[in-house]
Scaffold this motif. Structure first.
Motif, PDB file in Angstrom:
ATOM      1  N   SER A 202       0.827  -1.204   0.000  1.00 44.17           N
ATOM      2  CA  SER A 202       0.000   0.000   0.000  1.00 44.17           C
ATOM      3  C   SER A 202       0.862   1.254   0.000  1.00 44.17           C
ATOM      4  O   SER A 202       0.567   2.227  -0.710  1.00 44.17           O
ATOM      5  CB  SER A 202      -0.938  -0.013   1.208  1.00 44.17           C
ATOM      6  OG  SER A 202      -1.725   1.156   1.256  1.00 44.17           O
ATOM      7  N   CYS A 205       2.318   1.807  -3.455  1.00 45.42           N
ATOM      8  CA  CYS A 205       1.307   2.313  -4.386  1.00 45.42           C
ATOM      9  C   CYS A 205       1.052   3.796  -4.155  1.00 45.42           C
ATOM     10  O   CYS A 205       0.864   4.565  -5.113  1.00 45.42           O
ATOM     11  CB  CYS A 205       0.015   1.523  -4.244  1.00 45.42           C
ATOM     12  SG  CYS A 205       0.117  -0.196  -4.810  1.00 45.42           S
ATOM     13  N   SER A 206       1.063   4.214  -2.892  1.00 44.40           N
ATOM     14  CA  SER A 206       0.833   5.630  -2.591  1.00 44.40           C
ATOM     15  C   SER A 206       1.960   6.504  -3.091  1.00 44.40           C
ATOM     16  O   SER A 206       1.785   7.712  -3.277  1.00 44.40           O
ATOM     17  CB  SER A 206       0.653   5.819  -1.075  1.00 44.40           C
ATOM     18  OG  SER A 206       1.893   5.667  -0.379  1.00 44.40           O
TER      19      SER A 206
END
Length: 242
Positions: A202, A205-206
């Motif tokens: 995550s 991806c950010s």
């Protein structure tokens, strides 16, 4: 192939001598048992190499430069490998093989599931060892450019330090293969033996990284990055197939 030795910060001129480092002199004379007159190749780590007959004296060893060249052995795509800390013997193998496959930069970092820890008092020694592994791999495989090596304190710092327009975090849970055609530079992040956590995926991806799957089979940490680099090289024409 003539024995090759890394001699950083050396200028090569045809007809002039070029000195080996003391470490290279020891390897040439004591390990390889080279004798005066045998051909040796020196390279500066930036792409240039020189060849000529070696000679030894009380001060060290040198070659009389007969030829200077810039061999075309580098991949047309700049690949960056972000490798999580793994068992140290595996790390040596990964670094060696990444050099052989043509990696341009290697960034090592501890991730959430990394079992190996490197306290500050051990880090400098380990980085020096890894640098030796990289140089030895260049000497063996014929590269004259020494890939850059860096260590980052965590995954976020490692992800932020990779300067490539296309960046993939390898994940067995990914659903798409990476697009590797028409690239000038690409970065691959590889997790430790247990893989990246969901939180780490995550985070990546950010920061603009794309999760990617590079095949139908789950690859070990020491295999995944090498396969990704090889695929990127093949797509760029570095290793054409018929």
């Amino acid at each position: 192939m003539a024995p090759r030795f890394y001699t950083p910060d050396t200028r090569f001129e045809v007809g002039s001598p070029a000195a080996l480092t003391q470490k290279a002199r020891h390897h040439a004379g004591r390990v390889l048992r080279m004798v005066a007159g045998e051909t040796a190749v020196l390279f500066d780590g930036k792409g240039t190499q020189a060849s000529g007959p070696i000679s030894f004296d009380e001060q060290g060893a040198s070659i009389l430069v007969e030829e200077v060249s810039t061999p075309a052995v580098e991949s047309p795509v700049q690949t960056i490998l972000l490798q999580s800390l793994v068992a140290l013997e595996k790390m040596d193998w990964i670094l060696e093989k990444a050099v052989e496959t043509g990696v341009a930069q290697i960034i090592v970092f501890p991730s959430e599931r990394s079992v190996v820890k490197l306290p500050a008092e051990r880090l400098a020694k380990r980085l020096a060892h890894w640098q030796d592994v990289i140089v030895s791999a260049c000497e063996q495989c014929g590269r004259s450019v020494v890939p850059a090596l860096a260590f980052q304190k965590n995954l976020e710092a490692a992800l932020g330090s990779a300067d490539a327009p296309v960046r993939y975090i390898l994940s067995p849970g990914g659903s798409q293969a990476p697009k590797l055609t028409e690239l000038q530079a690409v970065a691959f992040a590889v997790g430790p033996e247990g893989g990246f956590s969901a939180q780490e995926i995550s985070l990546a991806c950010s920061l603009g990284w794309q999760p990617a799957l590079i095949g139908p089979r789950v690859l070990r940490t020491e295999t995944a990055g090498l396969v990704a680099i090889t695929l990127a090289n093949a797509a760029s024409g570095d290793m054409p197939f018929r």
